[in-house]
Motif scaffolding. Structure first.
Motif, PDB file in Angstrom:
ATOM      1  N   PRO A  21      18.349 -23.831 -31.794  1.00  0.00           N
ATOM      2  CA  PRO A  21      17.051 -23.208 -31.515  1.00  0.00           C
ATOM      3  C   PRO A  21      17.174 -21.710 -31.276  1.00  0.00           C
ATOM      4  CG  PRO A  21      17.891 -24.217 -29.521  1.00  0.00           C
ATOM      5  CD  PRO A  21      18.875 -24.554 -30.618  1.00  0.00           C
ATOM      6  N   CYS A  22      16.052 -21.029 -31.323  1.00  0.00           N
ATOM      7  CA  CYS A  22      16.030 -19.590 -31.079  1.00  0.00           C
ATOM      8  C   CYS A  22      14.816 -19.226 -30.247  1.00  0.00           C
ATOM      9  CB  CYS A  22      16.021 -18.801 -32.390  1.00  0.00           C
ATOM     10  SG  CYS A  22      14.541 -19.066 -33.403  1.00  0.00           S
ATOM     11  N   ILE A  23      14.959 -18.162 -29.476  1.00  0.00           N
ATOM     12  CA  ILE A  23      13.851 -17.560 -28.753  1.00  0.00           C
ATOM     13  C   ILE A  23      13.902 -16.073 -29.068  1.00  0.00           C
ATOM     14  CG2 ILE A  23      12.809 -17.104 -26.498  1.00  0.00           C
ATOM     15  CD1 ILE A  23      14.229 -19.604 -25.431  1.00  0.00           C
ATOM     16  N   ASP A  24      13.032 -15.624 -29.957  1.00  0.00           N
ATOM     17  CA  ASP A  24      12.982 -14.214 -30.337  1.00  0.00           C
ATOM     18  C   ASP A  24      11.956 -13.506 -29.461  1.00  0.00           C
ATOM     19  OD1 ASP A  24      14.837 -14.747 -32.282  1.00  0.00           O
ATOM     20  OD2 ASP A  24      13.408 -14.753 -33.935  1.00  0.00           O
ATOM     21  N   LEU A  25      12.376 -12.415 -28.829  1.00  0.00           N
ATOM     22  CA  LEU A  25      11.530 -11.692 -27.891  1.00  0.00           C
ATOM     23  C   LEU A  25      11.182 -10.309 -28.429  1.00  0.00           C
ATOM     24  CD1 LEU A  25      13.518 -12.532 -24.630  1.00  0.00           C
ATOM     25  CD2 LEU A  25      11.458 -13.675 -25.482  1.00  0.00           C
ATOM     26  N   ALA A  71      12.968 -22.532 -23.277  1.00  0.00           N
ATOM     27  CA  ALA A  71      14.323 -22.874 -22.863  1.00  0.00           C
ATOM     28  C   ALA A  71      14.366 -24.253 -22.213  1.00  0.00           C
ATOM     29  CB  ALA A  71      14.852 -21.819 -21.899  1.00  0.00           C
ATOM     30  N   GLU A  72      13.369 -24.556 -21.395  1.00  0.00           N
ATOM     31  CA  GLU A  72      13.315 -25.860 -20.745  1.00  0.00           C
ATOM     32  C   GLU A  72      13.156 -26.982 -21.761  1.00  0.00           C
ATOM     33  OE1 GLU A  72      10.067 -25.095 -18.189  1.00  0.00           O
ATOM     34  OE2 GLU A  72      11.294 -24.063 -16.671  1.00  0.00           O
ATOM     35  N   LYS A  73      12.369 -26.736 -22.795  1.00  0.00           N
ATOM     36  CA  LYS A  73      12.187 -27.750 -23.837  1.00  0.00           C
ATOM     37  C   LYS A  73      13.490 -27.980 -24.593  1.00  0.00           C
ATOM     38  CE  LYS A  73       8.968 -29.054 -27.514  1.00  0.00           C
ATOM     39  NZ  LYS A  73       8.502 -30.212 -26.744  1.00  0.00           N
ATOM     40  N   PHE A  74      14.174 -26.893 -24.961  1.00  0.00           N
ATOM     41  CA  PHE A  74      15.444 -27.030 -25.672  1.00  0.00           C
ATOM     42  C   PHE A  74      16.475 -27.751 -24.804  1.00  0.00           C
ATOM     43  CE2 PHE A  74      14.191 -22.798 -27.864  1.00  0.00           C
ATOM     44  CZ  PHE A  74      13.323 -23.492 -28.705  1.00  0.00           C
ATOM     45  N   ARG A  75      16.453 -27.459 -23.520  1.00  0.00           N
ATOM     46  CA  ARG A  75      17.381 -28.120 -22.596  1.00  0.00           C
ATOM     47  C   ARG A  75      17.098 -29.619 -22.537  1.00  0.00           C
ATOM     48  NH1 ARG A  75      18.591 -26.152 -16.366  1.00  0.00           N
ATOM     49  NH2 ARG A  75      20.321 -27.608 -15.969  1.00  0.00           N
ATOM     50  N   ALA A  76      15.816 -29.990 -22.433  1.00  0.00           N
ATOM     51  CA  ALA A  76      15.446 -31.402 -22.351  1.00  0.00           C
ATOM     52  C   ALA A  76      15.863 -32.172 -23.597  1.00  0.00           C
ATOM     53  CB  ALA A  76      13.937 -31.527 -22.134  1.00  0.00           C
ATOM     54  N   ASP A  77      15.872 -31.481 -24.739  1.00  0.00           N
ATOM     55  CA  ASP A  77      16.221 -32.129 -26.005  1.00  0.00           C
ATOM     56  C   ASP A  77      17.675 -31.896 -26.403  1.00  0.00           C
ATOM     57  OD1 ASP A  77      13.665 -33.255 -26.484  1.00  0.00           O
ATOM     58  OD2 ASP A  77      12.919 -31.305 -27.165  1.00  0.00           O
ATOM     59  N   ALA A  78      18.479 -31.348 -25.484  1.00  0.00           N
ATOM     60  CA  ALA A  78      19.922 -31.170 -25.680  1.00  0.00           C
ATOM     61  C   ALA A  78      20.241 -30.369 -26.940  1.00  0.00           C
ATOM     62  CB  ALA A  78      20.627 -32.525 -25.724  1.00  0.00           C
ATOM     63  N   LEU A  79      19.458 -29.322 -27.184  1.00  0.00           N
ATOM     64  CA  LEU A  79      19.690 -28.457 -28.341  1.00  0.00           C
ATOM     65  C   LEU A  79      20.588 -27.297 -27.914  1.00  0.00           C
ATOM     66  CD1 LEU A  79      16.109 -28.385 -29.908  1.00  0.00           C
ATOM     67  CD2 LEU A  79      18.076 -29.763 -30.627  1.00  0.00           C
ATOM     68  N   THR A  80      21.866 -27.520 -27.955  1.00  0.00           N
ATOM     69  CA  THR A  80      22.828 -26.541 -27.463  1.00  0.00           C
ATOM     70  C   THR A  80      23.115 -25.464 -28.512  1.00  0.00           C
ATOM     71  OG1 THR A  80      24.648 -27.933 -28.220  1.00  0.00           O
ATOM     72  CG2 THR A  80      23.921 -28.224 -25.945  1.00  0.00           C
ATOM     73  N   GLY A  81      23.686 -24.345 -28.026  1.00  0.00           N
ATOM     74  CA  GLY A  81      24.138 -23.290 -28.932  1.00  0.00           C
ATOM     75  C   GLY A  81      23.050 -22.413 -29.488  1.00  0.00           C
ATOM     76  N   GLY A  82      21.862 -22.442 -28.905  1.00  0.00           N
ATOM     77  CA  GLY A  82      20.778 -21.593 -29.369  1.00  0.00           C
ATOM     78  C   GLY A  82      20.920 -20.175 -28.856  1.00  0.00           C
ATOM     79  N   HIS A  83      20.033 -19.302 -29.308  1.00  0.00           N
ATOM     80  CA  HIS A  83      20.156 -17.903 -28.935  1.00  0.00           C
ATOM     81  C   HIS A  83      18.814 -17.284 -28.573  1.00  0.00           C
ATOM     82  CE1 HIS A  83      19.806 -18.015 -33.407  1.00  0.00           C
ATOM     83  NE2 HIS A  83      18.993 -16.991 -33.227  1.00  0.00           N
ATOM     84  N   VAL A  84      18.891 -16.336 -27.641  1.00  0.00           N
ATOM     85  CA  VAL A  84      17.770 -15.494 -27.258  1.00  0.00           C
ATOM     86  C   VAL A  84      18.057 -14.108 -27.815  1.00  0.00           C
ATOM     87  CG1 VAL A  84      16.475 -14.499 -25.335  1.00  0.00           C
ATOM     88  CG2 VAL A  84      17.451 -16.804 -25.122  1.00  0.00           C
ATOM     89  N   ILE A  85      17.135 -13.565 -28.596  1.00  0.00           N
ATOM     90  CA  ILE A  85      17.344 -12.256 -29.198  1.00  0.00           C
ATOM     91  C   ILE A  85      16.262 -11.295 -28.704  1.00  0.00           C
ATOM     92  CG2 ILE A  85      17.477 -10.910 -31.318  1.00  0.00           C
ATOM     93  CD1 ILE A  85      19.815 -12.787 -31.011  1.00  0.00           C
ATOM     94  N   LYS A  86      16.697 -10.199 -28.095  1.00  0.00           N
ATOM     95  CA  LYS A  86      15.789  -9.144 -27.650  1.00  0.00           C
ATOM     96  C   LYS A  86      15.606  -8.157 -28.806  1.00  0.00           C
ATOM     97  CE  LYS A  86      18.467  -7.994 -24.283  1.00  0.00           C
ATOM     98  NZ  LYS A  86      18.826  -6.857 -23.422  1.00  0.00           N
ATOM     99  N   LEU A  87      14.417  -8.139 -29.359  1.00  0.00           N
ATOM    100  CA  LEU A  87      14.118  -7.273 -30.496  1.00  0.00           C
ATOM    101  C   LEU A  87      13.500  -5.980 -29.989  1.00  0.00           C
ATOM    102  CD1 LEU A  87      12.707 -10.018 -32.884  1.00  0.00           C
ATOM    103  CD2 LEU A  87      14.930  -8.883 -33.064  1.00  0.00           C
TER     104      LEU A  87
END
Length: 256
Positions: free
Chosen positions: A6-10, A44-60
């Protein structure tokens, strides 16, 4: 085997999906495919609940530190962080809860010349095992050139087996956005994925253009199962219509 990450682009403190090639320091601003009214922590909480490891947060760009801390605080040790990371602040972001830091622009001078000593300083500061090198790139001729500064500036590094071999001992993973197709939802850059998969010596995550579950499957095929994949603008979680989030959760839970 290929996993969905998963990703969280900011951007401007909000979770967004944008067209990668439209990021710039001037002009009307990037083209936005999606802007969420939910907090970064909720994703992030949703990804954690679904055990989606190795994702990234990118500050744009600037103005995203608080939002990034919000996401990392919701899942300490569960997400990587990138965007404006360098040797003097890398440990700060690890202490904030990132599993790894992702670095691109800090490894080059203002003209895009690679700086090996800077990479060595990072490794000495945090250890190769906590470092992800971002080799996000743009297509130039028949190959790909690493791009920095929100993909605006081409560097002197090309994507090749030789480049990957030289950098691999200094990091835990590679992250590669295909900037020319990022956010367009028109399919992956299969040739780039194949190059990465044929090399395949350390973990890698590819991002860019995935528009359907078939594209996720195409990453697995082209990358010989050695390249993980991120899906952004096409994902229903980010307002897209091409891929359902629950499909990708199930993809990761399939029997290998």
């Amino acid at each position: 085997m290929t996993r969905f990450r998963p990703c969280i682009d900011l951007h401007d403190g909000k979770v967004k999906q944008i067209v990668g090639g439209t990021l710039s320091d001037s002009g009307p601003g990037p083209k936005e495919n999606f802007v969420s009214d939910q907090s970064p922590a909720s994703f992030a909480e949703k990804f954690r609940a679904d055990a989606l490891t190795g994702g990234h947060v990118i500050k744009l760009g600037p103005g995203n530190d608080e939002a990034a801390r919000n996401a990392l605080g919701a899942w300490p040790g569960g997400l990587q962080i990138g965007g404006g990371i360098h040797a003097s602040n890398a440990k700060e972001w690890l202490d904030a809860g990132a599993s790894h830091v992702i670095v691109t622009s800090a490894l080059f001078d203002a003209n895009g010349k690679f700086l090996p000593q800077v990479l060595e300083d990072l490794v000495q500061t945090i250890g190769a095992e906590r470092l992800v090198i971002d080799l996000s790139c743009r297509k130039v001729g028949e190959g790909w050139v690493v791009a920095m500064n929100r993909w605006q500036t081409l560097t002197d590094l090309t994507i090749s087996a030789e480049t990957l071999d030289s950098l691999a001992p200094h990091c835990a993973e590679f992250l590669i956005h295909a900037a020319d197709v990022e956010g367009l939802c028109r399919g992956i850059d299969a040739d780039l994925v194949a190059l990465l998969g044929n090399w395949g010596k350390i973990p890698m995550t590819y991002a860019g253009g995935a528009a359907s579950l078939q594209d996720v499957e195409a990453v697995q095929q082209a990358g010989n199962g050695k390249v993980d994949v991120t899906v952004g603008s096409a994902l229903d979680l980010f307002g897209g219509t091409g891929v359902r989030y629950d499909e990708l959760v199930a993809w990761n839970q399939r029997d290998f």
